[in-house]
Design a protein around this motif. Structure first.
Motif, PDB file in Angstrom:
ATOM      1  N   ILE A 107       0.407  -2.294  16.235  1.00 36.23           N
ATOM      2  CA  ILE A 107      -0.066  -3.663  16.005  1.00 36.23           C
ATOM      3  C   ILE A 107      -0.365  -4.346  17.338  1.00 36.23           C
ATOM      4  O   ILE A 107       0.368  -4.199  18.309  1.00 36.23           O
ATOM      5  CB  ILE A 107       0.990  -4.473  15.224  1.00 36.23           C
ATOM      6  CG1 ILE A 107       1.255  -3.827  13.852  1.00 36.23           C
ATOM      7  CG2 ILE A 107       0.550  -5.917  15.059  1.00 36.23           C
ATOM      8  CD1 ILE A 107       0.040  -3.720  12.963  1.00 36.23           C
ATOM      9  N   ASP A 111      -5.174  -8.201  15.127  1.00 38.08           N
ATOM     10  CA  ASP A 111      -4.753  -7.609  13.848  1.00 38.08           C
ATOM     11  C   ASP A 111      -4.170  -8.678  12.936  1.00 38.08           C
ATOM     12  O   ASP A 111      -3.624  -9.693  13.394  1.00 38.08           O
ATOM     13  CB  ASP A 111      -3.692  -6.528  14.076  1.00 38.08           C
ATOM     14  CG  ASP A 111      -4.246  -5.283  14.745  1.00 38.08           C
ATOM     15  OD1 ASP A 111      -5.452  -4.998  14.570  1.00 38.08           O
ATOM     16  OD2 ASP A 111      -3.475  -4.585  15.438  1.00 38.08           O
ATOM     17  N   VAL A 113      -1.447  -8.951   9.671  1.00 42.85           N
ATOM     18  CA  VAL A 113      -0.365  -8.246   8.983  1.00 42.85           C
ATOM     19  C   VAL A 113       0.119  -9.102   7.827  1.00 42.85           C
ATOM     20  O   VAL A 113       0.248 -10.326   7.960  1.00 42.85           O
ATOM     21  CB  VAL A 113       0.805  -7.968   9.960  1.00 42.85           C
ATOM     22  CG1 VAL A 113       2.020  -7.437   9.223  1.00 42.85           C
ATOM     23  CG2 VAL A 113       0.370  -7.000  11.057  1.00 42.85           C
ATOM     24  N   ALA A 132      -0.489 -10.549  16.815  1.00 44.78           N
ATOM     25  CA  ALA A 132      -1.069 -10.429  15.478  1.00 44.78           C
ATOM     26  C   ALA A 132      -0.847 -11.713  14.681  1.00 44.78           C
ATOM     27  O   ALA A 132       0.109 -12.454  14.914  1.00 44.78           O
ATOM     28  CB  ALA A 132      -0.463  -9.248  14.730  1.00 44.78           C
ATOM     29  N   ASN A 159      -9.531  -8.092   8.392  1.00 45.90           N
ATOM     30  CA  ASN A 159      -8.860  -7.450   9.522  1.00 45.90           C
ATOM     31  C   ASN A 159      -7.399  -7.114   9.249  1.00 45.90           C
ATOM     32  O   ASN A 159      -6.626  -6.888  10.178  1.00 45.90           O
ATOM     33  CB  ASN A 159      -8.950  -8.330  10.774  1.00 45.90           C
ATOM     34  CG  ASN A 159      -8.215  -9.662  10.617  1.00 45.90           C
ATOM     35  OD1 ASN A 159      -8.107 -10.178   9.506  1.00 45.90           O
ATOM     36  ND2 ASN A 159      -7.736 -10.211  11.723  1.00 45.90           N
ATOM     37  N   THR A 160      -7.006  -7.112   7.974  1.00 45.88           N
ATOM     38  CA  THR A 160      -5.622  -6.752   7.657  1.00 45.88           C
ATOM     39  C   THR A 160      -5.399  -5.286   7.976  1.00 45.88           C
ATOM     40  O   THR A 160      -6.058  -4.404   7.424  1.00 45.88           O
ATOM     41  CB  THR A 160      -5.292  -7.026   6.179  1.00 45.88           C
ATOM     42  OG1 THR A 160      -5.509  -8.411   5.891  1.00 45.88           O
ATOM     43  CG2 THR A 160      -3.840  -6.666   5.878  1.00 45.88           C
ATOM     44  N   LYS A 161      -4.449  -5.025   8.875  1.00 44.35           N
ATOM     45  CA  LYS A 161      -4.182  -3.656   9.302  1.00 44.35           C
ATOM     46  C   LYS A 161      -2.970  -3.056   8.624  1.00 44.35           C
ATOM     47  O   LYS A 161      -2.908  -1.845   8.413  1.00 44.35           O
ATOM     48  CB  LYS A 161      -3.975  -3.619  10.823  1.00 44.35           C
ATOM     49  CG  LYS A 161      -3.840  -2.202  11.374  1.00 44.35           C
ATOM     50  CD  LYS A 161      -3.865  -2.159  12.880  1.00 44.35           C
ATOM     51  CE  LYS A 161      -3.855  -0.723  13.385  1.00 44.35           C
ATOM     52  NZ  LYS A 161      -3.844  -0.660  14.872  1.00 44.35           N
ATOM     53  N   MET A 162      -1.989  -3.897   8.271  1.00 43.81           N
ATOM     54  CA  MET A 162      -0.722  -3.362   7.766  1.00 43.81           C
ATOM     55  C   MET A 162      -0.101  -4.307   6.759  1.00 43.81           C
ATOM     56  O   MET A 162      -0.183  -5.533   6.889  1.00 43.81           O
ATOM     57  CB  MET A 162       0.252  -3.154   8.943  1.00 43.81           C
ATOM     58  CG  MET A 162       1.614  -2.594   8.564  1.00 43.81           C
ATOM     59  SD  MET A 162       2.713  -2.439  10.015  1.00 43.81           S
ATOM     60  CE  MET A 162       1.967  -1.021  10.847  1.00 43.81           C
ATOM     61  N   ASP A 192      -7.974   0.885   2.943  1.00 40.78           N
ATOM     62  CA  ASP A 192      -7.588   1.676   4.108  1.00 40.78           C
ATOM     63  C   ASP A 192      -6.579   0.920   4.989  1.00 40.78           C
ATOM     64  O   ASP A 192      -6.670   0.917   6.211  1.00 40.78           O
ATOM     65  CB  ASP A 192      -8.826   2.047   4.931  1.00 40.78           C
ATOM     66  CG  ASP A 192      -8.574   3.230   5.857  1.00 40.78           C
ATOM     67  OD1 ASP A 192      -7.836   4.146   5.462  1.00 40.78           O
ATOM     68  OD2 ASP A 192      -9.114   3.230   6.985  1.00 40.78           O
ATOM     69  N   ILE A 193      -5.597   0.299   4.340  1.00 42.45           N
ATOM     70  CA  ILE A 193      -4.574  -0.481   5.039  1.00 42.45           C
ATOM     71  C   ILE A 193      -3.288   0.341   5.147  1.00 42.45           C
ATOM     72  O   ILE A 193      -2.864   0.981   4.176  1.00 42.45           O
ATOM     73  CB  ILE A 193      -4.287  -1.798   4.297  1.00 42.45           C
ATOM     74  CG1 ILE A 193      -5.543  -2.664   4.219  1.00 42.45           C
ATOM     75  CG2 ILE A 193      -3.151  -2.572   4.969  1.00 42.45           C
ATOM     76  CD1 ILE A 193      -5.376  -3.898   3.339  1.00 42.45           C
ATOM     77  N   LYS A 226      -1.409   7.077   4.457  1.00 43.94           N
ATOM     78  CA  LYS A 226      -1.270   6.024   5.465  1.00 43.94           C
ATOM     79  C   LYS A 226      -0.038   5.152   5.190  1.00 43.94           C
ATOM     80  O   LYS A 226      -0.086   3.918   5.233  1.00 43.94           O
ATOM     81  CB  LYS A 226      -2.544   5.186   5.536  1.00 43.94           C
ATOM     82  CG  LYS A 226      -3.766   5.984   5.952  1.00 43.94           C
ATOM     83  CD  LYS A 226      -4.954   5.111   6.299  1.00 43.94           C
ATOM     84  CE  LYS A 226      -4.758   4.412   7.633  1.00 43.94           C
ATOM     85  NZ  LYS A 226      -5.988   3.738   8.114  1.00 43.94           N
TER      86      LYS A 226
END
Length: 396
Positions: A107, A111, A113, A132, A159-162, A192-193, A226
């Motif tokens: 992170i 990003d 979250v 983030a 832009n959510t990564k996690m 695809d998170i 993932k």
């Protein structure tokens, strides 16, 4: 310089848990055991003892011993079509190091979250400190602190990564049902998170059966590559003193990235700690230890339930289903207590220690306290007796 908020729950524990004569029901580990206790739980007398005096105290295997990593991999390989390779496990000094390493590596600025809330502060404060943006996926009392997937969908951005979850949850003791986990996987896969599941209280489930259709498997068993999980020997396994945690993922690239970053913080964990953890997770020990802790949780939960029933005019809860903690709401004549002052007053007058909700988990949890109830039964019983006396004198 990185700026990070003070870690409220850890500072509270540090301030009060060494109070002389304290009855500590703020601690979140299942009642700790000694090496002698561990050996006594072993069901096979031919099993080698956990500490080998002949071991040369070198650094040892950098990523953790093959034995320990294989035994952990086996736990994540139950009822799945493809076993998890031992190389997909990385050993760390406790889950707190595992969580930090994972967030530090994956992170950064720009990003976004989404983090389950309330939860252990590290899970949202560390991403914020790394630049983030963090949105809080709020658990609601009226939904028994089970996360709502519609709420999640309203929080996710381009832009959510996690997405971060904690299951069983700290501080509520709620467990996320299998159907909700499946919905989370389906949603994250479409976008695809990454999913990061803090499973430090797993597999201590005291109020839901493995035969229940909604029994929550590890997120690592849900078929989404993932996914990353962390765990520890501290909570469900009663061994906080050996400082062993881990990270597991089916994504080899994630493990390699974490291992590369880990070189800057940890050469290896203690060989002695590794040996004790390996012994604990052996077939001859793990089942009896977990049986001991699940029974302890059930016995103590009954004491908690009786306390809530007897003092229903002043306190209420959503009964926890997993882990070691309960989130109790206290009020006086319909008005929520000031949980911080309440907690201080209780410890000063009765020596009973628990953690205030608004101080340690967020302002919206005014009136709540977190109790760690899977301590020694005698400690909990005495603490609840003293707390009951205080409640009857002060909250009527």
């Amino acid at each position: 310089m990185v700026k990070i908020d003070p870690f409220a729950i850890e500072q509270w524990m540090d301030k009060y848990e060494t109070t002389p004569g304290v009855l500590n029901i703020a601690e979140t580990c299942a009642a700790s055991i000694s090496i002698d206790d561990l050996v006594a739980l072993c069901e096979d007398p031919n099993t080698e003892p956990p500490l080998k005096p002949s071991t040369k105290l070198t650094y040892g295997p950098i990523r953790g011993s093959p034995t320990l990593r294989q035994r952990l991999a086996s736990l994540y390989s139950v009822r799945v079509p493809t076993p998890l390779p031992a190389d997909n496990i990385l050993i760390t000094p406790g889950a707190i190091a595992a969580n930090f390493l994972l967030l530090y590596t994956l992170i950064g600025p720009g990003d976004h979250v989404v983090c389950m809330y309330p939860t252990y502060q590290q899970l949202y404060s560390v991403p914020e400190s790394l630049g983030a943006e963090v949105s809080r996926w709020k658990l609601r009392r009226e939904k028994k602190f089970i996360p709502d997937l519609d709420d999640l969908k309203s929080l996710v951005r381009e832009n959510t990564k996690m997405i971060i979850i904690n299951n069983p949850n700290n501080p509520t003791g709620a467990t996320v049902p299998k159907s909700v986990l499946q919905g989370l996987v389906d949603f994250a896969r479409e976008r695809d998170i990454l999913i990061f599941s803090d499973e430090v209280y797993r597999p201590l489930f005291h109020s839901i059966s493995p035969t229940d259709a909604e029994f929550p498997p590890s997120m690592l068993s849900m078929g989404y590559e993932k996914t990353i999980v962390t765990g520890s020997m501290s909570k469900a396994y009663s061994l906080a003193g050996i400082r062993i945690g881990w990270i597991a993922s089916r994504d080899c690239s994630v493990i390699e990235s974490l291992a590369s970053a880990r070189d800057y913080t940890t050469i290896s964990v203690s060989q002695l700690d590794d040996q004790v953890a390996s012994y604990t997770l052996s077939e001859s020990v793990i089942h009896s230890l977990l049986a001991r802790n699940i029974q302890l949780a059930k016995t103590n939960l009954a004491l908690m339930e009786s306390f809530i029933s007897q003092h229903g005019y002043a306190c209420s809860w959503v009964k926890p289903t997993g882990g070691t903690v309960a989130f109790i709401r206290f009020e006086k004549k319909g008005v929520l207590v000031d949980d911080v002052q309440f907690s201080i007053d209780v410890i000063e007058n009765t020596k009973v220690m628990f953690a205030p909700g608004s101080e340690c988990f967020g302002e919206e949890f005014k009136g709540y306290v977190r109790i760690g109830f899977v301590c020694e039964t005698d400690v909990l019983r005495e603490a609840l007796e003293k707390l009951g006396e205080y409640v009857r004198e002060n909250l009527v």
